[in-house]
Write a protein that holds these residues in place. Sequence first.
Motif, mmCIF file in Angstrom:
data_model
loop_
_atom_site.group_PDB
_atom_site.id
_atom_site.type_symbol
_atom_site.label_atom_id
_atom_site.label_comp_id
_atom_site.label_asym_id
_atom_site.label_seq_id
_atom_site.Cartn_x
_atom_site.Cartn_y
_atom_site.Cartn_z
ATOM 1 N N LEU A 127 0.834 -1.211 0.000
ATOM 2 C CA LEU A 127 0.000 0.000 0.000
ATOM 3 C C LEU A 127 0.864 1.256 0.000
ATOM 4 O O LEU A 127 0.575 2.233 -0.720
ATOM 5 N N THR A 182 2.432 1.614 -3.514
ATOM 6 C CA THR A 182 1.453 2.098 -4.485
ATOM 7 C C THR A 182 1.180 3.588 -4.308
ATOM 8 O O THR A 182 1.074 4.343 -5.284
ATOM 9 N N THR A 183 1.091 4.007 -3.062
ATOM 10 C CA THR A 183 0.865 5.433 -2.802
ATOM 11 C C THR A 183 2.048 6.270 -3.264
ATOM 12 O O THR A 183 1.878 7.352 -3.856
#
Length: 387
Positions: A323, A326-327
């Motif tokens: 996560l 991806t950010t």
Amino acid sequence: MTRSPGTPLPPPKARRRLREAASLTQAQLADRMGVTRATVRTWESGRTTPRGRKREAYAALLKTLAEEESAAAKPAPVPVVVAVRTGPGSPAEDTETLVLPAKAPPAEERQERRPEPLPEPVALTPAQAFDALYEFGTPALVRQAFLLTGRRELARESVERAFQTAWENWPEVARDPDPVGWVRAVAYEYALSPWQRFRPRHRHPEPPPADPGDRTLLNTLLRLPPRHRRTLLLYDGVGLDLPETAAETEASTPATANRLLNARRAMAGRLPELADPEVLHRRLAEVASNERLRAAKPPTVRVGSERRARFWTRAAIAFTAALIGTTALALRTAPTHYEPPVSPGETVRGVPPKVAPGALSDEELELRQKLRDQMQDGPERLTPRLE
């Protein structure tokens, strides 16, 4: 407004010791108190405590039993055990034991003698305490789960998964007044989960019990709704009272009573000989005891719990890292300034359509030939010439 504290009661172990010293059974004590035998058992185990008038009457009865015990306690001579052999070289089985009464010690020695201090309890490690709880509660819980589901492997897996959950939450379980009840509630929830029907193992039936009577009783029990089956097993099988059954099934006491009555009515309708609760309790114990149900060793369950905890911890860390990555990628590739969108095209009216070229005239043909014949570049074009 504050409530006054209730009448103090001795510890649970002392309550049981006083009852046994008075040669009273739990049923006899329950008759004197006007309660059920299961209620007296929960009082002596410490899971529940009486309140109100029941508490005052119970405290007065225990005080009376304690006074009778102290009045009956008198110094008795210590017997002397002497082992006498019938002959030289005779085996141990031929040894005779003589019990001779010993003289009571003088009064001065009795006064000087002090009671020996009790040995201090040995502190167990969490692993040792868990292993002791597992070995104590697993056989009964596996049999109960088998009666609840009718599947041996599911019963074993439910109990092992419940103990794995208990090991993951061991500080909470260790402080619980009834750790076996804590594990039992988790095992029942796992065994009765509706997701079990979607597992491939659920599609293949297991062999029924060999005895026809046991097979009929188990089939009749499995026809009950899960909530009624669980209530009947806790009340008539395990022996909990109605409030404890309601608390464990997370239902009100009237709803639990209705489930119990409906379950008993359904069982008695198909098997009339089970109308008596005592007979039903005995038959449930017999059906569960006749099956060979196995379970893993305590270290195996603890290691499995730790492996599962590590797996989910690593999965959570990997998901968090993905996560974050991806950010970060989205922030890196995102535009840094605003770009207005291109407006859609519009149709312009009033412009004549483009006409395709037609045949060339003689002058146009001559001009085109002249252009093709003459040089288009080079120094010759800069050289002047006479016309």
